[in-house]
Design a protein around this motif. Structure first.
Motif, short mmCIF file in Angstrom:
data_model
loop_
_atom_site.label_atom_id
_atom_site.label_comp_id
_atom_site.label_asym_id
_atom_site.label_seq_id
_atom_site.Cartn_x
_atom_site.Cartn_y
_atom_site.Cartn_z
N VAL A 275 1.02 -1.10 -0.17
CA VAL A 275 0.38 -0.26 0.07
C VAL A 275 1.04 0.56 -0.03
N THR A 276 0.84 1.96 -0.46
CA THR A 276 1.62 2.86 -1.11
C THR A 276 0.64 4.31 -2.07
N HIS A 277 1.85 4.85 -2.74
CA HIS A 277 1.60 6.21 -2.94
C HIS A 277 1.24 6.64 -4.74
N PRO A 278 -0.15 7.15 -4.95
CA PRO A 278 -0.26 7.11 -6.47
C PRO A 278 0.93 6.92 -7.06
N MET A 279 1.76 7.91 -6.90
CA MET A 279 2.95 8.29 -7.74
C MET A 279 4.50 7.23 -8.01
N VAL A 280 3.79 6.36 -6.48
CA VAL A 280 4.94 5.44 -6.22
C VAL A 280 4.60 4.45 -7.75
N VAL A 281 2.81 4.19 -7.24
CA VAL A 281 3.23 2.35 -8.23
C VAL A 281 2.52 3.23 -9.40
N ARG A 282 2.34 4.44 -9.98
CA ARG A 282 2.86 4.49 -11.41
C ARG A 282 4.38 4.21 -11.76
N VAL A 283 5.24 4.61 -11.29
CA VAL A 283 6.88 4.88 -11.88
C VAL A 283 7.06 2.41 -11.35
N ALA A 284 5.91 2.51 -10.23
CA ALA A 284 7.08 1.12 -10.38
C ALA A 284 6.06 0.01 -11.87
#
Length: 205
Positions: free
Chosen positions: A145-154
């Motif tokens: 569970v993390t941040h939208p930007m982190v999900v995008r980068v992942a």
């Protein structure tokens, strides 16, 4: 050998996230965000994540609160922290765009630069990608569970996409991205919705 299974979950709404503020995950969930997360848990305590063996979260309050609302017991993982926005933290995208349009343009178009004085998008990808590539737990279902930007980068890292596609990816609060890894390659999974008892379609002809 079983695949490594990973669910990336964007934290629920905070007031700052609704206002488009950089570093919005540092706030607590607002009531709408908390209720939206709770609503995803069915009467049987199941969530859209399916079985979860290990839950990890960003150090931010919003990520941990989202995990608990989903009935999970998280462990903090520093690598899942949001981007360090430094001078832009607490400011809205609209404000930065109005006051520093050239700096904002450079940030999106040149991943190696960090006009805010914090972490560049390239550095964020290195951090998140390093963590992602280290997830070698065949048969274990991990929720992060993390941040939208982190999900995008992942997503960009997992699929080996150019950073230029990053602005084209939108990740909504409580979005779930499913990845699986067999060997050295990650795959993006698209799954069908779960069908409840008695709701199966029957032939009509």
């Amino acid at each position: 050998m079983s695949a490594t299974s990973l669910r990336l979950v964007a934290h629920a709404h905070t007031g700052a996230l609704r206002r488009g503020v950089f570093g919005a995950g540092d706030d607590d969930l607002d009531e709408g965000g908390r209720q939206a997360a709770l609503a995803l848990v069915g009467p049987d305590r199941r969530t859209p994540l399916g079985r979860v063996d290990l839950c990890l979260t960003s150090p931010a309050a919003a990520a941990a609160q989202t995990a608990y609302a989903l009935g999970l017991r998280p462990t903090v993982e520093a690598a899942l922290a949001d981007c360090d926005y430094a001078a832009w933290a607490g400011r809205s995208l609209a404000d930065v765009g109005a006051r520093e349009p050239e700096a904002l343009r450079q940030w999106w178009e040149s991943p190696e630069v960090a006009p805010h004085g914090g972490e560049s998008l390239a550095a964020l990808r290195d951090r998140v990608g390093g963590w992602l590539d280290g997830q070698l737990a065949p048969g274990v279902r991990i929720a992060a569970v993390t941040h939208p930007m982190v999900v995008r980068v992942a997503i960009v890292h997992a699929l080996q996409l150019p950073m230029a596609v990053l602005p084209s990816l939108d990740v909504a609060p409580l979005a779930v991205v499913r990845l699986s890894r067999h060997g050295s390659r990650w795959r993006l999974q698209f799954t069908a919705p779960r069908v409840g008892p008695g709701s199966e379609r029957r032939p009509t002809g």
